[in-house]
Design a protein around this motif. Structure first.
Motif, PDB file in Angstrom:
ATOM      1  N   SER A  22       0.990  -1.543   0.620  1.00 52.32           N
ATOM      2  CA  SER A  22      -0.428  -0.217   0.141  1.00 52.32           C
ATOM      3  C   SER A  22       0.806   1.198   0.184  1.00 52.32           C
ATOM      4  CB  SER A  22      -0.758  -0.441   1.448  1.00 52.32           C
ATOM      5  OG  SER A  22      -0.425  -0.222   2.216  1.00 52.32           O
ATOM      6  N   ALA A  23       1.928   1.107   0.444  1.00 48.94           N
ATOM      7  CA  ALA A  23       3.117   2.588   0.770  1.00 48.94           C
ATOM      8  C   ALA A  23       3.754   2.590  -0.731  1.00 48.94           C
ATOM      9  CB  ALA A  23       3.822   1.875   1.809  1.00 48.94           C
ATOM     10  N   ALA A  24       3.582   1.798  -1.513  1.00 48.36           N
ATOM     11  CA  ALA A  24       4.047   1.303  -2.754  1.00 48.36           C
ATOM     12  C   ALA A  24       3.468   1.515  -3.643  1.00 48.36           C
ATOM     13  CB  ALA A  24       4.938   0.328  -3.129  1.00 48.36           C
ATOM     14  N   LEU A  25       2.226   1.611  -3.876  1.00 46.05           N
ATOM     15  CA  LEU A  25       1.327   1.737  -4.495  1.00 46.05           C
ATOM     16  C   LEU A  25       0.921   3.271  -3.902  1.00 46.05           C
ATOM     17  CD1 LEU A  25      -1.197   1.750  -6.346  1.00 46.05           C
ATOM     18  CD2 LEU A  25      -2.224   1.027  -4.323  1.00 46.05           C
ATOM     19  N   VAL A  58       3.051  15.822   0.744  1.00 44.90           N
ATOM     20  CA  VAL A  58       2.979  15.818   2.236  1.00 44.90           C
ATOM     21  C   VAL A  58       2.794  13.702   2.987  1.00 44.90           C
ATOM     22  CG1 VAL A  58       3.103  17.217   4.172  1.00 44.90           C
ATOM     23  CG2 VAL A  58       4.550  17.913   2.539  1.00 44.90           C
ATOM     24  N   GLN A  59       1.103  13.894   2.643  1.00 40.98           N
ATOM     25  CA  GLN A  59      -0.287  13.302   2.961  1.00 40.98           C
ATOM     26  C   GLN A  59       0.691  11.671   2.495  1.00 40.98           C
ATOM     27  OE1 GLN A  59      -3.451  15.141   1.381  1.00 40.98           O
ATOM     28  NE2 GLN A  59      -3.876  15.794   3.142  1.00 40.98           N
ATOM     29  N   THR A  60       1.431  11.877   1.556  1.00 40.27           N
ATOM     30  CA  THR A  60       1.490  10.118   0.854  1.00 40.27           C
ATOM     31  C   THR A  60       2.455  10.065   1.707  1.00 40.27           C
ATOM     32  OG1 THR A  60       0.587  11.017  -1.205  1.00 40.27           O
ATOM     33  CG2 THR A  60       2.783   8.765  -0.859  1.00 40.27           C
ATOM     34  N   ALA A  61       4.430  11.544   1.656  1.00 42.10           N
ATOM     35  CA  ALA A  61       5.032  10.692   2.504  1.00 42.10           C
ATOM     36  C   ALA A  61       4.480  10.240   3.931  1.00 42.10           C
ATOM     37  CB  ALA A  61       6.213  11.705   2.247  1.00 42.10           C
ATOM     38  N   GLU A 116       4.743   6.247   8.099  1.00 38.79           N
ATOM     39  CA  GLU A 116       4.080   5.528   9.169  1.00 38.79           C
ATOM     40  C   GLU A 116       4.309   3.614   8.899  1.00 38.79           C
ATOM     41  OE1 GLU A 116      -0.690   5.455  11.207  1.00 38.79           O
ATOM     42  OE2 GLU A 116      -0.095   6.742   9.855  1.00 38.79           O
ATOM     43  N   ARG A 117       3.769   3.421   7.502  1.00 35.06           N
ATOM     44  CA  ARG A 117       3.420   2.442   7.548  1.00 35.06           C
ATOM     45  C   ARG A 117       4.842   1.593   7.679  1.00 35.06           C
ATOM     46  NH1 ARG A 117      -0.797   3.729   2.278  1.00 35.06           N
ATOM     47  NH2 ARG A 117      -2.333   4.180   3.732  1.00 35.06           N
ATOM     48  N   ALA A 118       5.761   2.379   6.735  1.00 32.09           N
ATOM     49  CA  ALA A 118       7.437   1.722   7.012  1.00 32.09           C
ATOM     50  C   ALA A 118       7.912   1.822   8.889  1.00 32.09           C
ATOM     51  CB  ALA A 118       8.103   2.627   6.949  1.00 32.09           C
ATOM     52  N   VAL A 119       7.569   1.980   9.330  1.00 29.67           N
ATOM     53  CA  VAL A 119       7.482   2.059  10.973  1.00 29.67           C
ATOM     54  C   VAL A 119       7.218   0.850  11.266  1.00 29.67           C
ATOM     55  CG1 VAL A 119       6.942   3.079  13.066  1.00 29.67           C
ATOM     56  CG2 VAL A 119       7.986   4.713  11.377  1.00 29.67           C
ATOM     57  N   GLN A 120       5.385   0.377  11.208  1.00 33.11           N
ATOM     58  CA  GLN A 120       4.904  -0.448  11.557  1.00 33.11           C
ATOM     59  C   GLN A 120       5.602  -1.797  10.512  1.00 33.11           C
ATOM     60  OE1 GLN A 120       1.279   0.634   9.701  1.00 33.11           O
ATOM     61  NE2 GLN A 120       0.270   1.301  11.524  1.00 33.11           N
TER      62      GLN A 120
END
Length: 387
Positions: free
Chosen positions: A287-290, A328-331, A336-340
């Motif tokens: 989802s982050a990559a998308l 910025v919203q996407t970043a 956040e997903r990377a941290v999870q």
């Protein structure tokens, strides 16, 4: 010899040196002095200066790609350098349209001067369209500026500061007056007040102007307050939003890489398999990559449109403010997903992804804000609200 490309100038060896310094700059709350020296030696501060002026002659889209690449190694360094690139970008956009009023910026940047952006003021949500700084015209054509500018990135290193202020005294007042002042001006004071949770190496300190002078040939615009169609205003807005967004896009790309590395390296005690095979981790990374995949093409496309003089009419400011907010919203979502995926280690001081999590928070404080962007977009599509 052909000019270097973003990939060849910002080669892997240089980026690894910058990445290695970033944690120490953050820990010490120190300016990126060595990074700036390395980038300056390679000509990065001359990236947008035309070749015949002594620069690299890059276009805006090349700088967008370069800033994404630089931010992947050292986000605070990229954000600090960004402000110099904004002014050289403004000068370049005007120059390419036959307006030589800021050609001195290009020439001085070629000679090694470092430009900073002195526009932000505490409580001034009008930004380019208003100012609490007093602009006092003098008989010789110079202008004295009195006020406080905040978030002045490159504070330890800038030699030229682009500022604006409001003239309320002249016969044609009120007018917003834009000019450039020198670091050596005795009426300029830089406070040592930068101690933030993120983007620490930018050292974006408060600058106090106590009647600092812009010489007559450094006063570049007198404009009516409020939205203005002057190409100078458009160029500032375009370069600021595009280059700023590039920093956060590059930061997010690095966060995604770190999440992937972590997922491959960590092994689940429950299953004995790497986290890269865990459905939750895979979904978060996907989802982050998308989300991130859509950002660079938008930035590069808009940068080329500015370069080529594409006419988006009343939608230009909507597109530029929109891409900043969206990036910025996407970043923030990507980080956040990377941290999870990466887990609790990111909560410790010194962890790179933990630092990116702090750095990305700064994005919401840069103009345009989400509220301002939505107002601009609504006005473009629906027209302004009637009284």
């Amino acid at each position: 010899m052909s000019a270097p490309t973003p990939d060849s100038l910002l080669d892997d060896d240089l980026l690894e040196r910058l990445r290695a310094r970033a944690a120490e700059y953050d820990r010490r709350n120190a300016f990126f002095t060595e990074d700036l020296a390395d980038l300056g030696e390679r000509g990065y501060l001359r990236a947008l200066v035309p070749v015949d002026f002594g620069g690299l002659g890059w276009n805006l889209d090349e700088v967008v790609r370069a800033q994404m690449r630089l931010a992947g190694a050292a986000p605070a360094t990229a954000l600090g350098v960004n402000m110099h690139l904004v002014w050289t970008g403004v000068a370049r956009v005007l120059h390419d349209r036959g307006d030589d009023s800021l050609d001195f910026v290009l020439r001085e940047a070629a000679d090694g001067e470092v430009f900073a952006f002195g526009i932000s003021e505490a409580g001034n949500d009008l930004m380019l369209f208003g100012s609490g700084t007093v602009a006092d015209p003098q008989r010789d054509g110079s202008v004295r500026y009195t006020g406080r500018k905040i978030f002045t990135s490159l504070s330890p290193a800038w030699t030229r500061l682009g500022v604006h202020g409001l003239d309320t005294r002249s016969d044609d007042a009120p007018k917003l007056v834009y000019g450039f002042i020198d670091r050596e001006d005795p009426d300029v004071r830089v406070l040592d007040d930068w101690d933030t949770i993120g983007m620490r190496a930018t050292q974006s300190r408060t600058t106090v102007l106590d009647g600092a002078v812009a010489a007559p040939d450094r006063v570049v615009r007198r404009l009516d307050p409020g939205p203005n169609p002057d190409p100078f205003v458009f160029a500032i807005f375009a370069c600021f939003e595009l280059f700023l967004s590039s920093v956060y896009a590059g930061l997010a790309a690095r966060a995604l890489d770190l999440a992937i590395e972590s997922a491959r390296a960590r092994v689940s005690k429950k299953t004995g398999k790497p986290r890269s095979e865990d459905p939750d981790a895979r979904r978060r990374i996907a989802s982050a990559a998308l989300a991130l995949d859509a950002v660079p093409p938008q930035l590069l496309s808009l940068a080329r449109d500015v370069r080529d003089g594409v006419d988006h009419g009343p939608f230009w400011f909507a597109k530029l403010s929109g891409v900043k907010v969206r990036t910025v919203q996407t970043a923030r979502e990507v980080v956040e997903r990377a941290v999870q995926v990466s887990g609790g280690g990111t909560y410790f001081a010194g962890d790179e992804l933990g630092r990116l999590q702090r750095d990305v928070l700064a994005g919401v404080f840069h103009p345009s804000s989400e509220d301002a962007a939505l107002t601009t977009i609504a006005n473009a599509w629906l027209g302004p609200v009637t009284d």
